[in-house]
Design a protein around this motif. Structure first.
Motif, PDB file in Angstrom:
ATOM      1  N   LYS A  80       0.663  -1.171   0.106  1.00  0.00           N
ATOM      2  CA  LYS A  80      -0.092   0.191  -0.189  1.00  0.00           C
ATOM      3  C   LYS A  80       0.949   1.188  -0.129  1.00  0.00           C
ATOM      4  N   GLU A  81       2.018   1.308   0.709  1.00  0.00           N
ATOM      5  CA  GLU A  81       2.778   2.535   0.887  1.00  0.00           C
ATOM      6  C   GLU A  81       3.634   2.728  -0.428  1.00  0.00           C
ATOM      7  N   ALA A  82       4.198   1.553  -1.325  1.00  0.00           N
ATOM      8  CA  ALA A  82       4.505   1.429  -2.347  1.00  0.00           C
ATOM      9  C   ALA A  82       3.442   2.147  -3.459  1.00  0.00           C
ATOM     10  N   SER A  83       2.413   1.797  -3.293  1.00  0.00           N
ATOM     11  CA  SER A  83       1.513   2.344  -4.273  1.00  0.00           C
ATOM     12  C   SER A  83       1.072   3.666  -4.156  1.00  0.00           C
ATOM     13  N   LEU A  84       1.123   4.253  -2.797  1.00  0.00           N
ATOM     14  CA  LEU A  84       0.917   5.866  -2.539  1.00  0.00           C
ATOM     15  C   LEU A  84       1.924   6.449  -3.040  1.00  0.00           C
ATOM     16  N   ARG A  85       3.502   5.798  -2.870  1.00  0.00           N
ATOM     17  CA  ARG A  85       4.576   6.561  -3.134  1.00  0.00           C
ATOM     18  C   ARG A  85       4.281   6.686  -4.763  1.00  0.00           C
ATOM     19  N   ARG A  86       4.110   5.643  -5.574  1.00  0.00           N
ATOM     20  CA  ARG A  86       3.897   5.707  -7.202  1.00  0.00           C
ATOM     21  C   ARG A  86       2.998   6.847  -7.536  1.00  0.00           C
ATOM     22  N   GLU A  87       1.678   6.907  -6.681  1.00  0.00           N
ATOM     23  CA  GLU A  87       0.653   7.878  -6.903  1.00  0.00           C
ATOM     24  C   GLU A  87       0.978   9.158  -6.598  1.00  0.00           C
ATOM     25  N   ASN A  88       1.968   9.295  -5.613  1.00  0.00           N
ATOM     26  CA  ASN A  88       2.379  10.603  -5.456  1.00  0.00           C
ATOM     27  C   ASN A  88       3.432  11.175  -6.402  1.00  0.00           C
ATOM     28  N   GLU A  89       4.176  10.130  -6.996  1.00  0.00           N
ATOM     29  CA  GLU A  89       5.316  10.551  -8.054  1.00  0.00           C
ATOM     30  C   GLU A  89       4.647  10.944  -9.120  1.00  0.00           C
ATOM     31  N   VAL A  90       3.512  10.140  -9.448  1.00  0.00           N
ATOM     32  CA  VAL A  90       2.590  10.709 -10.742  1.00  0.00           C
ATOM     33  C   VAL A  90       1.962  12.078 -10.580  1.00  0.00           C
ATOM     34  N   LYS A  91       1.622  12.279  -9.381  1.00  0.00           N
ATOM     35  CA  LYS A  91       1.005  13.682  -9.056  1.00  0.00           C
ATOM     36  C   LYS A  91       2.093  14.758  -8.993  1.00  0.00           C
ATOM     37  N   LYS A  93       4.932  14.748 -10.486  1.00  0.00           N
ATOM     38  CA  LYS A  93       5.365  14.774 -12.049  1.00  0.00           C
ATOM     39  C   LYS A  93       4.248  15.617 -12.829  1.00  0.00           C
ATOM     40  N   ALA A  94       2.876  15.382 -12.634  1.00  0.00           N
ATOM     41  CA  ALA A  94       1.999  16.175 -13.173  1.00  0.00           C
ATOM     42  C   ALA A  94       1.866  17.752 -12.793  1.00  0.00           C
ATOM     43  N   TYR A  95       2.215  17.938 -11.546  1.00  0.00           N
ATOM     44  CA  TYR A  95       2.469  19.234 -11.197  1.00  0.00           C
ATOM     45  C   TYR A  95       3.441  20.067 -11.710  1.00  0.00           C
ATOM     46  N   TRP A  96       4.641  19.446 -11.608  1.00  0.00           N
ATOM     47  CA  TRP A  96       5.758  20.019 -12.269  1.00  0.00           C
ATOM     48  C   TRP A  96       5.598  20.316 -13.771  1.00  0.00           C
ATOM     49  N   SER A  97       4.831  19.450 -14.590  1.00  0.00           N
ATOM     50  CA  SER A  97       4.508  19.613 -15.928  1.00  0.00           C
ATOM     51  C   SER A  97       3.663  20.902 -15.862  1.00  0.00           C
ATOM     52  N   ALA A  98       2.432  20.875 -15.203  1.00  0.00           N
ATOM     53  CA  ALA A  98       1.576  21.907 -15.290  1.00  0.00           C
ATOM     54  C   ALA A  98       2.211  23.285 -14.831  1.00  0.00           C
ATOM     55  N   ARG A  99       3.031  23.337 -14.022  1.00  0.00           N
ATOM     56  CA  ARG A  99       3.640  24.448 -13.597  1.00  0.00           C
ATOM     57  C   ARG A  99       4.454  25.068 -14.592  1.00  0.00           C
ATOM     58  N   SER A 100       5.334  23.991 -15.300  1.00  0.00           N
ATOM     59  CA  SER A 100       6.419  24.633 -16.435  1.00  0.00           C
ATOM     60  C   SER A 100       5.258  25.151 -17.502  1.00  0.00           C
ATOM     61  N   ILE A 101       4.226  24.696 -17.774  1.00  0.00           N
ATOM     62  CA  ILE A 101       3.461  25.092 -19.008  1.00  0.00           C
ATOM     63  C   ILE A 101       2.833  26.491 -18.526  1.00  0.00           C
ATOM     64  N   ALA A 102       2.183  26.497 -17.238  1.00  0.00           N
ATOM     65  CA  ALA A 102       1.901  27.832 -16.735  1.00  0.00           C
ATOM     66  C   ALA A 102       2.931  28.664 -16.735  1.00  0.00           C
TER      67      ALA A 102
END
Length: 183
Positions: A80-91, A93-102
Motif C-alpha cells: 500500500k505504501e509503495a502504491s501511494l508513493r507511486r501515486e504521489n510521484e505521478v501527481k 510529475k503532473a504538478y511540475w509539468s503543469a507548473r512549467s506550462i503555466a
C-alpha cells in the motif's frame, strides 16, 4: 485437538477427501474433532507428548500463525505504501509539468496594450498582498490581509519576476499613488 477421535470424510479405500496436516503440511485423509487434518506421525507425537509439551506446542503453533498473519499485514502495508508513493510521484510529475506550462504561458502572453510608455495603464497601487484564508469562519471574515508589500522585491522565493515584468510593460504608477500604509 483434545479429542483422539477422527472423522474420516469418506471410505479410506479411494473415496477419501484429502487435506493437509495442520502441523507439517503433508497430505492426509483423517480429520480430528477440531476440524483440522493431522498425519499419523504428527498425531502420534501429540499423543506421546506430556501436557507441558502439548501446551508449549500449541503456543508455538499460535505464535507461528500470529507471525504469519503479522508478516502478511506488513507485506500488505508495504504494498500500500509503495502504491501511494507511486501515486504521489505521478501527481508530483503532473504538478511540475503543469507548473512549467503555466510559467511558459505567462511569458508568452501577448498584451493588447501598446508597449510605449504613454499607452500604459496608470494604477494607484502595485504591491504584494499576503492574505490568510480560513474557510471555517463566516464569509465576511474568511480572508484577512496579513501584510502589504511594496512590490519591489520578493524576499522569500523570488517567484513572480515574470509578473513584475508584465506589470512594467503594461502598467505605470499614477502621479498620486496610494501608499500601503493608507491601505
Amino acid at each position: 485437538r483434545s479429542c483422539r477421535a477422527f472423522a474420516v470424510d469418506a471410505s479410506c479405500s479411494g473415496g477419501a477427501m484429502p487435506g493437509r496436516c495442520s502441523d507439517c503440511g503433508v497430505v492426509c485423509l483423517e480429520r480430528a474433532d477440531d476440524g483440522k487434518y493431522y498425519c499419523d506421525h504428527c498425531w502420534r507425537q501429540w499423543l506421546a507428548a506430556s501436557e507441558q509439551e502439548k501446551s508449549t506446542w500449541e503456543s508455538r503453533k499460535r505464535h507461528e500463525q500470529e507471525s504469519k498473519s503479522r508478516e502478511l499485514r506488513e507485506a500488505q502495508a508495504r504494498e500500500k505504501e509503495a502504491s501511494l508513493r507511486r501515486e504521489n510521484e505521478v501527481k508530483e510529475k503532473a504538478y511540475w509539468s503543469a507548473r512549467s506550462i503555466a510559467e511558459s504561458s505567462i511569458k508568452e502572453v501577448v498584451t493588447t496594450q501598446a508597449l510605449d510608455p504613454d499607452a500604459r495603464v496608470p494604477v494607484v497601487f502595485w504591491g504584494i498582498c499576503d492574505v490568510k484564508y480560513d474557510p471555517r469562519l463566516e464569509k465576511r471574515d474568511r480572508v484577512k490581509v496579513l501584510e502589504l508589500g511594496d512590490g519591489r522585491a520578493s524576499r522569500f522565493s523570488h517567484h513572480g519576476a515574470v509578473i513584475k515584468q508584465r506589470f512594467e510593460s503594461t502598467y505605470c504608477m499614477d502621479q498620486q499613488p496610494l501608499r500601503r500604509g493608507v491601505l
